[in-house]
Each structure stands twice: as C-alpha cells, then as structure tokens.
Design an enzyme around this catalytic site. Structure first.
Site, PDB file in Angstrom:
ATOM      1  N   LEU A 151       0.735  -1.170  -0.094  1.00 22.61           N
ATOM      2  CA  LEU A 151       0.071   0.002   0.101  1.00 22.61           C
ATOM      3  C   LEU A 151       0.918   1.221  -0.022  1.00 22.61           C
ATOM      4  O   LEU A 151       1.831   1.358   0.599  1.00 22.61           O
ATOM      5  CB  LEU A 151      -0.878  -0.056   1.224  1.00 22.61           C
ATOM      6  CG  LEU A 151      -1.632  -1.518   1.606  1.00 22.61           C
ATOM      7  CD1 LEU A 151      -2.348  -1.020   3.042  1.00 22.61           C
ATOM      8  CD2 LEU A 151      -2.777  -1.406   0.621  1.00 22.61           C
ATOM      9  N   ALA A 250      11.805  12.856 -11.446  1.00 19.98           N
ATOM     10  CA  ALA A 250      12.959  13.375 -10.732  1.00 19.98           C
ATOM     11  C   ALA A 250      12.535  14.516  -9.689  1.00 19.98           C
ATOM     12  O   ALA A 250      11.488  15.354  -9.894  1.00 19.98           O
ATOM     13  CB  ALA A 250      13.812  13.917 -11.751  1.00 19.98           C
ATOM     14  N   GLY A 251      13.297  14.585  -8.545  1.00 18.53           N
ATOM     15  CA  GLY A 251      13.054  15.622  -7.906  1.00 18.53           C
ATOM     16  C   GLY A 251      14.028  15.746  -6.684  1.00 18.53           C
ATOM     17  O   GLY A 251      15.395  15.626  -6.592  1.00 18.53           O
ATOM     18  N   CYS A 258       8.941   4.305   4.269  1.00 18.29           N
ATOM     19  CA  CYS A 258       9.178   3.041   3.709  1.00 18.29           C
ATOM     20  C   CYS A 258      10.671   2.727   2.946  1.00 18.29           C
ATOM     21  O   CYS A 258      11.301   2.053   3.435  1.00 18.29           O
ATOM     22  CB  CYS A 258       7.989   2.523   2.940  1.00 18.29           C
ATOM     23  SG  CYS A 258       6.374   2.613   3.791  1.00 18.29           S
ATOM     24  N   LYS A 318       5.042  13.293   1.014  1.00 19.67           N
ATOM     25  CA  LYS A 318       4.385  13.511  -0.236  1.00 19.67           C
ATOM     26  C   LYS A 318       3.087  13.926  -0.376  1.00 19.67           C
ATOM     27  O   LYS A 318       2.600  14.119   0.790  1.00 19.67           O
ATOM     28  CB  LYS A 318       4.389  11.982  -1.029  1.00 19.67           C
ATOM     29  CG  LYS A 318       3.614  10.952  -0.433  1.00 19.67           C
ATOM     30  CD  LYS A 318       3.613   9.685  -1.183  1.00 19.67           C
ATOM     31  CE  LYS A 318       2.275   8.721  -0.578  1.00 19.67           C
ATOM     32  NZ  LYS A 318       2.533   7.558  -1.312  1.00 19.67           N
ATOM     33  N   ARG A 325       7.537  11.562   8.203  1.00 25.61           N
ATOM     34  CA  ARG A 325       8.616  10.568   8.383  1.00 25.61           C
ATOM     35  C   ARG A 325       9.641  10.851   7.430  1.00 25.61           C
ATOM     36  O   ARG A 325       8.974  10.365   6.267  1.00 25.61           O
ATOM     37  CB  ARG A 325       8.160   9.182   8.511  1.00 25.61           C
ATOM     38  CG  ARG A 325       7.531   8.953  10.248  1.00 25.61           C
ATOM     39  CD  ARG A 325       7.159   7.662  10.413  1.00 25.61           C
ATOM     40  NE  ARG A 325       5.828   7.473   9.713  1.00 25.61           N
ATOM     41  CZ  ARG A 325       5.124   6.307   9.782  1.00 25.61           C
ATOM     42  NH1 ARG A 325       5.640   5.093  10.223  1.00 25.61           N
ATOM     43  NH2 ARG A 325       4.133   6.021   8.932  1.00 25.61           N
TER      44      ARG A 325
HETATM   45  C1  UGA Z   1       6.021   3.016  -0.764  1.00 24.23           C
HETATM   46  C2  UGA Z   1       5.693   2.010  -2.046  1.00 24.23           C
HETATM   47  O1  UGA Z   1       5.184   2.526  -3.149  1.00 24.23           O
HETATM   48  C3  UGA Z   1       4.607   1.086  -1.408  1.00 24.23           C
HETATM   49  O2  UGA Z   1       4.358  -0.135  -2.697  1.00 24.23           O
HETATM   50  C4  UGA Z   1       4.922   0.330  -0.319  1.00 24.23           C
HETATM   51  O3  UGA Z   1       3.699  -0.633   0.271  1.00 24.23           O
HETATM   52  C5  UGA Z   1       5.124   1.436   0.855  1.00 24.23           C
HETATM   53  O4  UGA Z   1       6.316   2.433   0.429  1.00 24.23           O
HETATM   54  C6  UGA Z   1       5.585   0.421   2.040  1.00 24.23           C
HETATM   55  O5  UGA Z   1       6.519  -0.301   2.047  1.00 24.23           O
HETATM   56  O6  UGA Z   1       4.941   0.621   3.039  1.00 24.23           O
HETATM   57  P1  UGA Z   1       4.987   5.111   0.094  1.00 24.23           P
HETATM   58  O7  UGA Z   1       6.226   5.336   0.994  1.00 24.23           O
HETATM   59  O8  UGA Z   1       3.733   5.395   0.751  1.00 24.23           O
HETATM   60  O9  UGA Z   1       4.781   3.859  -0.571  1.00 24.23           O
HETATM   61  O10 UGA Z   1       4.841   6.141  -1.099  1.00 24.23           O
HETATM   62  P2  UGA Z   1       5.572   6.182  -2.878  1.00 24.23           P
HETATM   63  O11 UGA Z   1       4.390   6.910  -3.480  1.00 24.23           O
HETATM   64  O12 UGA Z   1       5.977   5.115  -3.065  1.00 24.23           O
HETATM   65  O13 UGA Z   1       6.614   7.500  -2.707  1.00 24.23           O
HETATM   66  C7  UGA Z   1       7.746   7.310  -1.678  1.00 24.23           C
HETATM   67  C8  UGA Z   1       8.774   8.445  -2.174  1.00 24.23           C
HETATM   68  O14 UGA Z   1       9.499   8.377  -3.434  1.00 24.23           O
HETATM   69  C9  UGA Z   1       8.216   9.965  -1.857  1.00 24.23           C
HETATM   70  O15 UGA Z   1       8.731  10.539  -1.025  1.00 24.23           O
HETATM   71  C10 UGA Z   1       7.923  10.274  -3.285  1.00 24.23           C
HETATM   72  O16 UGA Z   1       8.073  11.713  -3.283  1.00 24.23           O
HETATM   73  C11 UGA Z   1       9.097   9.621  -4.055  1.00 24.23           C
HETATM   74  N1  UGA Z   1       9.048   9.600  -5.284  1.00 24.23           N
HETATM   75  C12 UGA Z   1       8.151   8.736  -5.809  1.00 24.23           C
HETATM   76  C13 UGA Z   1       9.913  10.262  -6.349  1.00 24.23           C
HETATM   77  O17 UGA Z   1      10.561  11.164  -5.781  1.00 24.23           O
HETATM   78  N2  UGA Z   1       9.832   9.963  -7.420  1.00 24.23           N
HETATM   79  C14 UGA Z   1       8.927   9.081  -8.091  1.00 24.23           C
HETATM   80  O18 UGA Z   1       8.804   9.109  -9.554  1.00 24.23           O
HETATM   81  C15 UGA Z   1       7.978   8.470  -7.207  1.00 24.23           C
END
Ligand code: UGA
Length: 442
Positions: A151, A250-251, A258, A318, A325
């Site tokens: 999730l 990118a960012g 997680c 996000k 966290r």
């Molecule tokens: C992530 C995974 O996407 C889930 O599948 C997993 O279950 C979860 O961790 C977990 O282990 O519990 P989450 O941390 O809620 O979920 O959020 P994401 O949407 O994956 O984003 C994680 C981070 O990556 C954010 O800081 C986001 O800004 C960054 N991100 C994401 C980027 O910098 N670039 C991207 O293209 C995508």
C-alpha cells in the site's frame, strides 16, 4: 467466502487501511493497539491519520469494526490475525522487531488453529525465527504466513482494493490457503511462495523503486550540466515498455516511512549475511545528496543565505498525507537554518506535525503568510495547492520573486510569464530563469 472474524494488531497506516479494507469486504474486524489515546479516538470515530477515504470507510463499517487495547479481544473469535506493528530502523540500520516479539510473547495457547499473518516489513529470516519461537513456546497450533503490504500512502485504499499482486508466503499450505481465500474476491493475481521469498519480495520491490528514483535523479543532475531537459528525457525513456513510465519523476529525493527504512534494512541484511550491496549503498547516498541540491540552487540565485527568508512549501514526505517521517523538509529546514536563513513553512495538512518537528521554523497558517517578505519559495512536496503559486498575490507578497521547484511541479513558461525567477531539477538553462537575467533582483 463467508465473512470471517479478523484481528488486526497495530492501528497505524497499514493496520487501519487493512482493517477498513477487510471490513469493506464484509468481515468483522477487531483492531488492537497499545496506545490508549489512539484506541479511544478510533472508538469515538476520530481517525488520527490523513488518508483519503479512510475516515469515511471506517465510519461506513462502524458496526463491523471494534478497537481495543486488549490482545485477547482481537484474538477472541478471530482465526486470522494480521500483524501490522511498526518495525522502525535501529541506529545500526537493521529493522527493530521489538513490537513483533512483544506480540509473539503475549500470545497464549489456542484450541482452534490461529493464523498469524505478518504484514509488517521484516528482514528475510524473521518468519523462520518467529516460527521457532512459537514452537519453543508450544504454540504449534499458531500458523505463520508472510503477506507483505504494497500500500502507498495517499492511495492505500485503492491499492488494497486493486493490488498489482498479493503475495502469500507460508510454511503450511493450509494456512496460506486461508489467507489466499480472504483476498480471492479482489480478483488480483495471488503469488504463493515460501516465507523467506515473500519477505524478500517486499524488500526487493521497495529497493527497485528507490533505485529508479535515484537513477532518474542522477540523470537529472547530468541533464543540468549538458543542457537536456529531464521531463522530456523521462517521458522518452518511460515510453519504452521494458522500462515503463512509473517512478521516473526526478526531484528532491524519496522520503517516507518505507523507502529509507527498507533500503537501509536490505543493505544491512546483505551486510550481516556477508555481502556488500554496492548498488543499494549508492542509491541511498544519491538520495541523501539529492535533498541538499536545492540549497546550492538557492545559493546560486541569492548568494549567501544569511538573513534571507526562505518559504518551505509542502512539508509531508509526499502529497495527500500528513506523514512527515523521513520527509526532505526535515533535512532542509535545519540545513537552511545552519546557513543563517530565516525559514518559514507551510503545508495544507501537516502544519500541526510540522510545528512539533521543525524546531526554529515558523509554520504559517496560509500559503500567502508563508511567502510574505520571502526571498525564495521552495517547493518540497508537490501538493496540488502549490500549482497556483505563480500568481500576482504571491509575487507581490515576496521580497524576491524566486521559486525553486524541487518537484518540477510547475510549468516554467507560466512561472516566468507570472514574473518569477525559476529553478527546477534537471532542466536546462533555457528553461530556468535567473534573477539577474530576468532583472528581478530586489
Ligand atoms: C511505498 C511503496 O510505493 C509501496 O508500494 C509500499 O507498500 C510502501 O512504500 C511501504 O513499504 O509501506 P509510500 O512510501 O507510501 O509507498 O510512497 P510512494 O508513493 O512510493 O513514494 C515514496 C517516495 O518516493 C516519496 O517521497 C515520493 O515523493 C518519492 N518519489 C516517488 C519520487 O521522488 N519520484 C517518483 O517518481 C516516485
């Protein structure tokens, strides 16, 4: 399948999303947490986390949900109990499993078979150790299944209803069958494995996503040097079906509860097993450095940051969550303060959390208040509310009209047309607008 009483241990993001999801499928769910205020709040219908649709779903199924402090109540009639407790990083980078062990040690014997389903992220081998501990305590009638969660915060309920896959790793086939049956109505692929492989699928999935992010961030950093535009590049690379378009934004780097924790746990697990996971070590290092790159960009535009006011916009890790966290804002605020800057901050939902965590930072109630008299507005999290940042009200409020876009959220041409200087990540100099060149220095 007929409705089955389910127990959920831990009322955090995973526990509440899991409880709401199974209640929605018609099951009766008892959620046990060890924090009295949390249980009281949930019993009164108050949801302590911001997750779209969660409060509504918990309310809709109120009669099927019960919240309690007592483990016995969660186990009472439930044949399946999901463990959704926290497994934070220790100082060594390993996962801290103390909350898991506490649950195992609290379990009493049971007449009917009970299946303990591990949703918390644990190192590979943890299931094996839990199995041994259960056997040592004479709890052979308690089965163990690894069912990692995938999730993502902000979309947790949609991910529950429509998962890409459900992974069920079991020691005993029949225990796995019972967990598989719970998910069958979702119609998603269900992968049956051994316990160690299920544990590794979880860690490897998050490591793969973190690797993509650090990869695209390094490509972005090279783009800046050679005059290419990362937005075009990511689109072009992502159209290759073998690569795919996801997680190529990118960012400022990844954060959250997680990726940082799980990447570190996998690196540590490998090291503890005698392998140096070089690629993952680099992924983590790239991410750390990426958070700080925007500070160089601010310096490049403003010179010394001493006495300059910087508005940090978007503080959660996000959008659509109040979770801070491992948010980049937690690194950027002290870094900017150390540079002598005055830091103001704003977030559409995480203001309360930010007030407690961002020491020395004034957390503003509104976006306009945050940018008042500021020398730069720094987008840390791509909240949709920030799309309207390049407007005349903000421009008039700022001392220096500079936007540093750490998430490439805005359209550079529109930002320039609105009278701002602009910096972003991985964009060529033709796209960014320097204060000097635009004649905007105050
Ligand atoms: C992530 C995974 O996407 C889930 O599948 C997993 O279950 C979860 O961790 C977990 O282990 O519990 P989450 O941390 O809620 O979920 O959020 P994401 O949407 O994956 O984003 C994680 C981070 O990556 C954010 O800081 C986001 O800004 C960054 N991100 C994401 C980027 O910098 N670039 C991207 O293209 C995508």
């Amino acid at each position: 399948m007929p409705a089955e009483p389910i127990g959920v241990l831990g009322a955090g993001w995973v526990g509440l999303a899991t409880a709401a999801g199974f209640a929605d499928l018609g099951h009766r769910v008892t959620v046990r947490d060890v924090v009295p205020e949390r249980v009281t709040a949930l019993s009164a219908g108050e949801v302590p986390i911001h997750e779209p649709g969660l409060a509504e779903l918990l309310e809709r199924h109120r009669e099927r949900l019960r919240f309690t402090l007592e483990l016995d109540e969660a186990l009472e009639s439930a044949g399946i109990v999901f463990v959704c407790v926290g497994t934070p990083s220790t100082y060594s980078g390993d996962a801290d499993l103390s909350a898991v062990w506490q649950v195992i040690d609290e379990l009493a014997g049971c007449e009917e078979r009970l299946v303990l389903v591990m949703k918390s992220t644990v190192p590979v081998g943890a299931g094996e150790r839990v199995r041994r501990r259960l056997d040592d305590r004479g709890l052979e009638n308690v089965g163990y299944v690894s069912n990692p969660e995938f999730l993502a915060e902000g979309t947790a309920l949609a991910n529950f209803r429509n998962p890409d896959r459900v992974v069920v790793g079991s020691f005993a086939e029949a225990d796995g069958d019972r967990v598989e049956a719970l998910y069958a109505p979702l119609g998603s692929p269900i992968l049956r494995t051994d316990v160690a492989s299920a544990e590794m699928i979880k860690l490897a999935s998050n490591a793969a996503l973190a690797t993509r992010i650090s990869f695209i961030n390094e490509i972005a950093n090279v783009c800046e040097l050679v005059g290419a535009d990362i937005e075009e590049v990511a689109r072009g690379v992502g159209l290759d079906r073998r690569v795919g378009p996801h997680f190529l934004r990118a960012g400022i780097g990844y954060g959250g509860s997680c990726f940082p924790k799980d990447a570190s746990a996998l690196k540590q697990l490998a090291a503890n097993s005698g392998y140096h996971f070089q690629l993952l070590a680099s992924v983590i290092e790239v991410n750390e450095l990426q958070k700080r790159r925007v500070v160089q960009k601010l310096r490049g535009q403003l010179g010394s940051l001493r006495g300059k006011t910087v508005a940090l916009l978007g503080l959660s890790f996000k959008p659509h969550t109040n979770d801070m966290r491992e948010s980049p804002s937690l690194v950027l605020a002290p870094r900017l303060l150390a540079e002598g800057a005055i830091v103001r901050a704003w977030d559409p939902v995480a203001g309360e959390e930010a007030r407690q965590l961002l020491i020395g930072v004034e957390v503003a109630a509104t976006l306009l208040e945050a940018v008042e008299g500021a020398d730069a507005a720094l987008i840390v999290t791509e909240w949709p509310e920030l799309r309207k940042l390049p407007c005349s009200d903000v421009r008039d409020a700022m001392r220096t009209p500079l936007i540093v876009d750490g998430r490439n959220l805005l359209d550079p041409a529109a930002v320039r047309a609105a009278g701002f200087a602009y910096e972003a990540i991985g964009r060529p100099s033709a796209v960014v607008a320097r204060l000097d060149e635009a004649g905007l220095r105050s």
